[in-house]
Design a protein around this motif. Structure first.
Motif, PDB file in Angstrom:
ATOM      1  N   THR A 121      -6.558  -0.164  19.903  1.00  0.00           N
ATOM      2  CA  THR A 121      -6.594   0.803  18.807  1.00  0.00           C
ATOM      3  C   THR A 121      -5.154   1.122  18.402  1.00  0.00           C
ATOM      4  N   ALA A 122      -5.000   1.756  17.236  1.00  0.00           N
ATOM      5  CA  ALA A 122      -3.655   2.123  16.786  1.00  0.00           C
ATOM      6  C   ALA A 122      -2.989   3.076  17.765  1.00  0.00           C
ATOM      7  N   ALA A 123      -3.770   4.030  18.300  1.00  0.00           N
ATOM      8  CA  ALA A 123      -3.216   5.048  19.200  1.00  0.00           C
ATOM      9  C   ALA A 123      -2.733   4.457  20.523  1.00  0.00           C
ATOM     10  N   GLU A 124      -3.268   3.292  20.876  1.00  0.00           N
ATOM     11  CA  GLU A 124      -2.877   2.659  22.136  1.00  0.00           C
ATOM     12  C   GLU A 124      -1.549   1.896  22.018  1.00  0.00           C
ATOM     13  N   GLN A 126       5.454  -0.906  18.464  1.00  0.00           N
ATOM     14  CA  GLN A 126       4.410  -1.933  18.482  1.00  0.00           C
ATOM     15  C   GLN A 126       3.586  -1.896  17.192  1.00  0.00           C
ATOM     16  N   GLN A 127       3.277  -0.685  16.724  1.00  0.00           N
ATOM     17  CA  GLN A 127       2.523  -0.550  15.474  1.00  0.00           C
ATOM     18  C   GLN A 127       3.271  -1.230  14.320  1.00  0.00           C
ATOM     19  N   ALA A 128       4.558  -0.951  14.231  1.00  0.00           N
ATOM     20  CA  ALA A 128       5.366  -1.517  13.143  1.00  0.00           C
ATOM     21  C   ALA A 128       5.393  -3.039  13.223  1.00  0.00           C
ATOM     22  N   GLU A 129       5.534  -3.560  14.428  1.00  0.00           N
ATOM     23  CA  GLU A 129       5.585  -5.015  14.619  1.00  0.00           C
ATOM     24  C   GLU A 129       4.250  -5.664  14.256  1.00  0.00           C
ATOM     25  N   ILE A 130       3.149  -5.051  14.707  1.00  0.00           N
ATOM     26  CA  ILE A 130       1.809  -5.588  14.424  1.00  0.00           C
ATOM     27  C   ILE A 130       1.529  -5.592  12.926  1.00  0.00           C
ATOM     28  N   LEU A 131       1.896  -4.498  12.244  1.00  0.00           N
ATOM     29  CA  LEU A 131       1.641  -4.400  10.810  1.00  0.00           C
ATOM     30  C   LEU A 131       2.479  -5.410  10.031  1.00  0.00           C
ATOM     31  N   GLU A 132       3.711  -5.599  10.457  1.00  0.00           N
ATOM     32  CA  GLU A 132       4.572  -6.573   9.774  1.00  0.00           C
ATOM     33  C   GLU A 132       4.025  -7.984   9.949  1.00  0.00           C
ATOM     34  N   SER A 155      -5.693 -13.845   4.805  1.00  0.00           N
ATOM     35  CA  SER A 155      -6.169 -12.717   4.014  1.00  0.00           C
ATOM     36  C   SER A 155      -6.935 -11.724   4.888  1.00  0.00           C
ATOM     37  N   PHE A 156      -6.801 -10.461   4.570  1.00  0.00           N
ATOM     38  CA  PHE A 156      -7.518  -9.353   5.207  1.00  0.00           C
ATOM     39  C   PHE A 156      -7.031  -9.013   6.616  1.00  0.00           C
ATOM     40  N   GLN A 157      -5.965  -9.658   7.115  1.00  0.00           N
ATOM     41  CA  GLN A 157      -5.530  -9.393   8.481  1.00  0.00           C
ATOM     42  C   GLN A 157      -5.094  -7.931   8.659  1.00  0.00           C
ATOM     43  N   LEU A 158      -4.617  -7.289   7.585  1.00  0.00           N
ATOM     44  CA  LEU A 158      -4.227  -5.878   7.693  1.00  0.00           C
ATOM     45  C   LEU A 158      -5.394  -5.000   8.138  1.00  0.00           C
ATOM     46  N   LEU A 159      -6.616  -5.366   7.698  1.00  0.00           N
ATOM     47  CA  LEU A 159      -7.785  -4.558   8.066  1.00  0.00           C
ATOM     48  C   LEU A 159      -8.143  -4.720   9.537  1.00  0.00           C
ATOM     49  N   PHE A 160      -7.544  -5.718  10.171  1.00  0.00           N
ATOM     50  CA  PHE A 160      -7.814  -5.974  11.584  1.00  0.00           C
ATOM     51  C   PHE A 160      -6.519  -5.894  12.400  1.00  0.00           C
ATOM     52  N   ALA A 161      -5.563  -5.120  11.880  1.00  0.00           N
ATOM     53  CA  ALA A 161      -4.306  -4.939  12.620  1.00  0.00           C
ATOM     54  C   ALA A 161      -4.575  -4.221  13.935  1.00  0.00           C
ATOM     55  N   PHE A 162      -5.484  -3.249  13.884  1.00  0.00           N
ATOM     56  CA  PHE A 162      -5.908  -2.512  15.077  1.00  0.00           C
ATOM     57  C   PHE A 162      -7.441  -2.497  15.107  1.00  0.00           C
ATOM     58  N   ARG A 163      -7.991  -2.228  16.249  1.00  0.00           N
ATOM     59  CA  ARG A 163      -9.448  -2.291  16.424  1.00  0.00           C
ATOM     60  C   ARG A 163     -10.187  -1.240  15.591  1.00  0.00           C
ATOM     61  N   PHE A 186       1.864   2.097   5.505  1.00  0.00           N
ATOM     62  CA  PHE A 186       2.650   0.870   5.638  1.00  0.00           C
ATOM     63  C   PHE A 186       2.663   0.114   4.311  1.00  0.00           C
ATOM     64  N   VAL A 187       1.486  -0.009   3.664  1.00  0.00           N
ATOM     65  CA  VAL A 187       1.415  -0.734   2.388  1.00  0.00           C
ATOM     66  C   VAL A 187       2.139   0.052   1.295  1.00  0.00           C
ATOM     67  N   ARG A 188       1.988   1.371   1.288  1.00  0.00           N
ATOM     68  CA  ARG A 188       2.706   2.185   0.287  1.00  0.00           C
ATOM     69  C   ARG A 188       4.218   1.994   0.423  1.00  0.00           C
ATOM     70  N   ASP A 189       4.691   1.927   1.649  1.00  0.00           N
ATOM     71  CA  ASP A 189       6.128   1.671   1.865  1.00  0.00           C
ATOM     72  C   ASP A 189       6.533   0.324   1.286  1.00  0.00           C
ATOM     73  N   LYS A 190       5.665  -0.661   1.450  1.00  0.00           N
ATOM     74  CA  LYS A 190       5.938  -1.988   0.881  1.00  0.00           C
ATOM     75  C   LYS A 190       6.027  -1.904  -0.640  1.00  0.00           C
ATOM     76  N   ILE A 191       5.086  -1.173  -1.250  1.00  0.00           N
ATOM     77  CA  ILE A 191       5.090  -1.026  -2.712  1.00  0.00           C
ATOM     78  C   ILE A 191       6.385  -0.365  -3.167  1.00  0.00           C
TER      79      ILE A 191
END
Length: 533
Positions: free
Chosen positions: A254-257, A262-268, A276-284, A299-304
């Motif tokens: 999960t994200a909290a774990e 680690q969150q930043a690395e996983i999202l990047e 496609s769609f891997q962002l929706l499965f970044a965390f459980r 994370f996506v807003r920061d990218k925008i």
């Protein structure tokens, strides 16, 4: 009902998209007639010819699995195939398996009536055909009934108006043109960067901003293709065991774990995954936990904000009113970068709605826009639209329109109580676009065909769903949707894109394996929820 000039068939299939084509092949030992409104095969990939139209599932997955020779002989040029390649594939399959002899093109179904005495469907087409058949299989698709914008004055506009789902086959020349584009969903995100390169000016009318991640499209690697072709049987089996019938890297944490680092690395990694769609499965728990989802949203807003140079435009492009994945995640190529072009303007029509077409363009509540071309990417009357536009009369002269007046009801997304011997593929309350639709369509066609084969083998003539089974299925659909964050978004998943459309969540989000298990169990348990006679 007059029997004059009536033509007899065993099965009428509505639609020659990928599911309808496979249904012809699977059921060709019967007398099968397929009625198709378009002039060619391919369904979505026949109609949607707009610039940049492309599938958002890898083509090695988004393809038929029923014939090993077909899998081995076909070559996809890119990871995510463009519309011309998908239409070419559909035509190849139609020719290779001699499907055209069963298809009547440019021949939409106008009305259907069930004869309770004969247990037959009378099917009438726009071209004057009258077919009498034992079964109807509606492979009409989830996204086939275009939603035309309701604003007045359309006839006054002196320029050209196009809907992306009815794009001219010869294409459109935008050179020197002032183009207004309405809609920033998947279609707009694919089409607009290409149009912006050609047009003198592009004005984007946005009601709700979309979450978009890079497509990662590139030429298909030869070694990757050979690996898939060597392991197709295992991969297809694996796909059917995943939530969306597509091979994605599913997380265990999960994200909290995860620590912030680690969150930043996983999202990047997910953003650059070329999947496609891997962002929706970044965390459980991205689709079940609001905090985890908001982490991905930000994370996506920061990218925008990092891509779009104008801070005001960037802010307008950042979705804030719904969770990521609540609407279908968009996959694009240069969409956000497009807003850095001098010839592109973003108009917020949530703030100032479009009021009408004018002779020279569009008028919002606060401004007039002079345009030469208006493009409406205003979506579809999804899931139910194609069926609702046919006048369908079941038992006791009940109509499908009346039955679905408060929202669609089905059993297993396959049948509607009171409409015997009528099956739907990708119908309301199936996983539909929440799962990879060619593979799951094949599965649903096989499940349906097995039921028909069994009916014929046992000498039965009538199969219907019970209203109690419909109610139980509605409870299942509601239960799994309540466990997800989908309910917090207005989208075509729940019909909220169509003004006045009633009903709840129309897509089954419990995952394809659970859906398939429940469908199989109903048959194995003595056709539980069905009436057969």
């Amino acid at each position: 009902m007059s029997n004059k000039n009536v033509e007899h068939a065993d099965i009428v299939i509505i639609g020659a998209g990928f599911s309808g084509m496979y249904a012809i092949h699977r059921l060709r030992n019967y007398k099968v007639v397929c009625l198709e409104s378009g002039a060619g095969v391919g369904g979505t990939w026949y109609w949607n010819r707009y610039p940049g139209a492309r599938v958002d599932i890898q083509s090695v997955e988004y393809s038929y699995g029923f014939d090993e020779k077909l899998q081995q002989e076909w070559h996809w040029p890119e990871y995510f195939s463009a519309q011309p390649d998908l239409e070419r594939y559909a035509n190849h399959v139609a020719d290779r398996f001699d499907l055209r002899e069963h298809i009547r093109f440019s021949n939409p179904v106008k009305s259907m009536q069930f004869d309770e005495v004969e247990n037959r469907w009378h099917v009438y087409t726009d071209n004057g055909d009258h077919l009498l058949c034992r079964y109807v299989i509606a492979a009409t698709g989830s996204l086939t009934a275009p939603n035309m914008p309701p604003w007045p004055g359309r006839d006054r506009f002196k320029g050209d108006i196009y809907h992306t789902a009815r794009w001219p086959a010869q294409g459109v020349d935008f050179a020197g043109k002032r183009v207004g584009f309405i809609g920033t969903g998947s279609t707009g995100i694919q089409a607009m960067p290409i149009i912006a390169e050609q047009a003198q000016e592009l004005v984007v009318f946005q009601r709700t901003p979309a979450f978009c991640m890079p497509s990662g499209n590139r030429p298909l690697d030869q070694a990757y293709e050979q690996d898939w072709k060597a392991n197709y049987e295992d991969r297809r089996r694996q796909m059917l065991q995943t939530y969306g019938a597509s091979i994605i890297e599913y997380p265990t944490a999960t994200a909290a774990e995860c620590s912030p680092e680690q969150q930043a690395e996983i999202l990047e990694q997910a953003w650059n995954s070329k999947s496609s769609f891997q962002l929706l499965f970044a965390f459980r728990d991205v689709m079940t936990n609001a905090a985890a989802n908001e982490l991905v949203c930000e994370f996506v807003r920061d990218k925008i904000r990092s891509i779009v140079k104008n801070p005001e435009t960037a802010t307008s492009l950042c979705p804030t009113t719904y969770p990521i994945g609540g609407k279908r995640l968009c996959i694009g190529n240069g969409y956000y970068d497009m807003y850095n072009r001098d010839n592109v303007t973003l108009v917020d029509v949530k703030e100032s709605p479009i009021a009408e077409f004018t002779e020279s363009g569009l008028r919002t509540l606060s401004a007039d826009y002079d345009l030469d071309v208006i493009i409406t990417a205003t979506g579809f009357d999804a899931v139910t639209g194609a069926m609702s536009r046919i006048d369908i009369q079941g038992s006791n002269k009940s109509t499908l329109t009346d039955k679905w007046a408060e929202g669609p009801t089905t059993y297993l997304g396959a049948m509607v109580s009171g409409f015997p011997n009528m099956f739907m593929i990708h119908g309301p309350s199936t996983p539909a676009a929440q799962a990879q639709m060619i593979t799951t369509g094949e599965w649903q066609v096989n499940w349906t065909a097995d039921i028909i084969d069994r009916m014929e083998h046992e000498g039965l003539v009538h199969i219907d769903a019970t209203e109690q089974a419909e109610q139980q299925w509605a409870e299942e659909v509601d239960m799994v949707s309540e466990q997800s964050l989908h309910k917090f978004a207005d989208s075509w998943y729940n019909g909220k894109n169509i003004e006045g459309k009633k009903g709840g969540f129309m897509i089954y989000v419990g995952g394809f394996p659970r859906f398939a298990e429940l469908c199989d169990s109903a048959v194995a348990n003595g056709y539980e929820g069905f009436i057969r006679k």
